[in-house]
Design an enzyme around this catalytic site. Structure first.
Site, PDB file in Angstrom:
ATOM      1  N   LEU A 188      51.809  84.506  96.802  1.00 30.34           N
ATOM      2  CA  LEU A 188      50.954  85.593  96.343  1.00 30.34           C
ATOM      3  C   LEU A 188      50.789  86.672  97.399  1.00 30.34           C
ATOM      4  O   LEU A 188      50.768  87.865  97.083  1.00 30.34           O
ATOM      5  CB  LEU A 188      49.581  85.045  95.938  1.00 30.34           C
ATOM      6  CG  LEU A 188      49.521  84.138  94.714  1.00 30.34           C
ATOM      7  CD1 LEU A 188      48.083  83.710  94.443  1.00 30.34           C
ATOM      8  CD2 LEU A 188      50.104  84.834  93.495  1.00 30.34           C
TER       9      LEU A 188
ATOM     10  N   ASP B 103      49.970  85.524 109.131  1.00 33.18           N
ATOM     11  CA  ASP B 103      50.304  84.176 108.672  1.00 33.18           C
ATOM     12  C   ASP B 103      50.518  83.302 109.899  1.00 33.18           C
ATOM     13  O   ASP B 103      50.887  83.808 110.968  1.00 33.18           O
ATOM     14  CB  ASP B 103      51.571  84.203 107.810  1.00 33.18           C
ATOM     15  CG  ASP B 103      51.711  82.982 106.913  1.00 33.18           C
ATOM     16  OD1 ASP B 103      51.469  83.117 105.694  1.00 33.18           O
ATOM     17  OD2 ASP B 103      52.052  81.903 107.431  1.00 33.18           O
TER      18      ASP B 103
ATOM     19  N   TYR C 101      39.478  71.591  97.765  1.00 31.59           N
ATOM     20  CA  TYR C 101      39.974  72.898  97.323  1.00 31.59           C
ATOM     21  C   TYR C 101      39.008  73.551  96.330  1.00 31.59           C
ATOM     22  O   TYR C 101      38.692  74.745  96.442  1.00 31.59           O
ATOM     23  CB  TYR C 101      41.352  72.705  96.696  1.00 31.59           C
ATOM     24  CG  TYR C 101      42.080  73.963  96.316  1.00 31.59           C
ATOM     25  CD1 TYR C 101      42.780  74.699  97.266  1.00 31.59           C
ATOM     26  CD2 TYR C 101      42.103  74.402  94.991  1.00 31.59           C
ATOM     27  CE1 TYR C 101      43.476  75.846  96.907  1.00 31.59           C
ATOM     28  CE2 TYR C 101      42.794  75.540  94.621  1.00 31.59           C
ATOM     29  CZ  TYR C 101      43.478  76.259  95.587  1.00 31.59           C
ATOM     30  OH  TYR C 101      44.169  77.394  95.222  1.00 31.59           O
TER      31      TYR C 101
ATOM     32  N   SER D  78      40.097  80.817  92.820  1.00 27.57           N
ATOM     33  CA  SER D  78      41.004  80.067  91.950  1.00 27.57           C
ATOM     34  C   SER D  78      40.230  79.558  90.747  1.00 27.57           C
ATOM     35  O   SER D  78      39.013  79.343  90.818  1.00 27.57           O
ATOM     36  CB  SER D  78      41.601  78.872  92.703  1.00 27.57           C
ATOM     37  OG  SER D  78      42.256  77.977  91.821  1.00 27.57           O
TER      38      SER D  78
ATOM     39  N   SER E 166      55.322  79.349  91.249  1.00 29.81           N
ATOM     40  CA  SER E 166      55.588  79.408  92.685  1.00 29.81           C
ATOM     41  C   SER E 166      56.423  78.194  93.061  1.00 29.81           C
ATOM     42  O   SER E 166      56.629  77.283  92.245  1.00 29.81           O
ATOM     43  CB  SER E 166      54.278  79.386  93.486  1.00 29.81           C
ATOM     44  OG  SER E 166      53.632  78.131  93.344  1.00 29.81           O
TER      45      SER E 166
ATOM     46  N   ASP F  82      45.990  82.594 112.632  1.00 23.64           N
ATOM     47  CA  ASP F  82      45.317  81.412 112.103  1.00 23.64           C
ATOM     48  C   ASP F  82      43.933  81.872 111.677  1.00 23.64           C
ATOM     49  O   ASP F  82      43.087  82.182 112.525  1.00 23.64           O
ATOM     50  CB  ASP F  82      45.229  80.331 113.183  1.00 23.64           C
ATOM     51  CG  ASP F  82      44.454  79.100 112.744  1.00 23.64           C
ATOM     52  OD1 ASP F  82      43.844  79.122 111.653  1.00 23.64           O
ATOM     53  OD2 ASP F  82      44.431  78.113 113.509  1.00 23.64           O
ATOM     54  N   VAL F  83      43.690  81.945 110.378  1.00 26.74           N
ATOM     55  CA  VAL F  83      42.450  82.546 109.887  1.00 26.74           C
ATOM     56  C   VAL F  83      41.207  81.748 110.252  1.00 26.74           C
ATOM     57  O   VAL F  83      40.085  82.260 110.145  1.00 26.74           O
ATOM     58  CB  VAL F  83      42.489  82.774 108.359  1.00 26.74           C
ATOM     59  CG1 VAL F  83      43.567  83.787 107.996  1.00 26.74           C
ATOM     60  CG2 VAL F  83      42.669  81.463 107.601  1.00 26.74           C
TER      61      VAL F  83
ATOM     62  N   LYS G 138      37.075  77.080  96.930  1.00 24.41           N
ATOM     63  CA  LYS G 138      37.298  78.222  96.050  1.00 24.41           C
ATOM     64  C   LYS G 138      36.016  78.640  95.336  1.00 24.41           C
ATOM     65  O   LYS G 138      35.803  79.827  95.070  1.00 24.41           O
ATOM     66  CB  LYS G 138      38.403  77.897  95.040  1.00 24.41           C
ATOM     67  CG  LYS G 138      39.795  77.795  95.671  1.00 24.41           C
ATOM     68  CD  LYS G 138      40.183  79.077  96.417  1.00 24.41           C
ATOM     69  CE  LYS G 138      41.662  79.121  96.752  1.00 24.41           C
ATOM     70  NZ  LYS G 138      42.031  80.347  97.513  1.00 24.41           N
TER      71      LYS G 138
END
Length: 247
Positions: free
Chosen positions: A19, A38, A155, A142, A190, A63-64, A159
């Protein structure tokens, strides 16, 4: 017709593939300059070249979960392209497992990348955008955060948290001219989803009234809408891109 993002600068996390890359491609097509962040620098450099190279796209290892990395990513955009107009918090990972088998580390990793990563991107982008009294932040949630998915307690929690964070940040930043919105994709084609066992894929597809999976480009189109002046009176919203799944 003028390009929707002409001369604007955007930062996209998780920009090396999927995405993030699709959003980068669409942003550049609409006239934007982009900085892709990234953890995989090599893949990010390849992606930036695909988008047109240094004049329109830069690659930065990021690295976020580390605020310093996100700060460097954003400051690269400011220093190289003169500002920051759009921030897309898209970086993500999965560590799917049932609660019985999921480790604490797997839970923490997913929460850190999605939730803390989005918080880092939102607050650090806002610190720059507030100086110009304008900006658009797009967070990637999501459908899993809306309905919950078996094997995704980490997850789904992350989200769902992004939705709450988006709404809270939108209220904090509206008076500064900064809009904060989110996208909640459903079943998107994907490499990861196409690797699913056929039985699982068929089950998920059966839940989609439109009868097909979405394409990354269809999520990217919504990101352009939220990043551009087409959505100038929208903030704190979550747009489902699901083909009608779970409506």
């Amino acid at each position: 017709m003028a390009s929707l993002l002409n001369a604007r600068t955007a930062v996209i996390t998780g920009g090396a593939q999927g995405l993030g890359l699709a959003i980068g491609q669409r942003f550049v097509a609409e006239g934007a300059r982009v900085v892709l962040g990234d953890v995989n620098l090599e893949a990010t450099e390849v992606a930036a070249k695909r988008l047109g190279g240094d004049d329109v796209a830069l690659a930065v290892r990021c690295d976020v979960t580390q605020a310093d990395d996100v700060d460097i990513l954003i400051r690269t955009a400011v220093e190289r392209f003169g500002g920051l107009d759009v921030m897309v918090n898209n970086a993500g990972i999965t560590r799917d497992a049932t609660m019985r088998t999921m480790t604490e580390e797997q839970f923490d990793q997913v929460i850190a990348v999605h939730l803390k990563g989005t918080w880092n991107g939102t607050r650090l982008a806002a610190a720059i955008m507030r100086e110009r009294k304008r900006g658009a932040i797009v967070n990637m949630s999501s459908v899993s955060g809306k309905v919950g998915m078996v094997g995704q307690t980490n997850y789904s929690a992350a989200k769902a948290g992004i939705v709450g964070m988006t709404k809270a940040a939108a209220k904090e930043l509206a008076h500064l001219g900064i809009r904060v919105n989110a996208i909640a994709p459903g079943l998107i084609r994907s490499a990861m989803t196409e690797a699913m066992p056929q039985r699982i894929w068929d089950q998920k597809l059966a839940e989609v009234p439109m009868g097909r999976a979405g394409e990354p480009s269809e999520v990217a189109s919504v990101a352009v809408f939220l990043a551009s002046d087409l959505s100038s009176y929208m903030t704190g919203t979550v747009l489902d891109v699901t083909g009608g799944r779970f409506i």
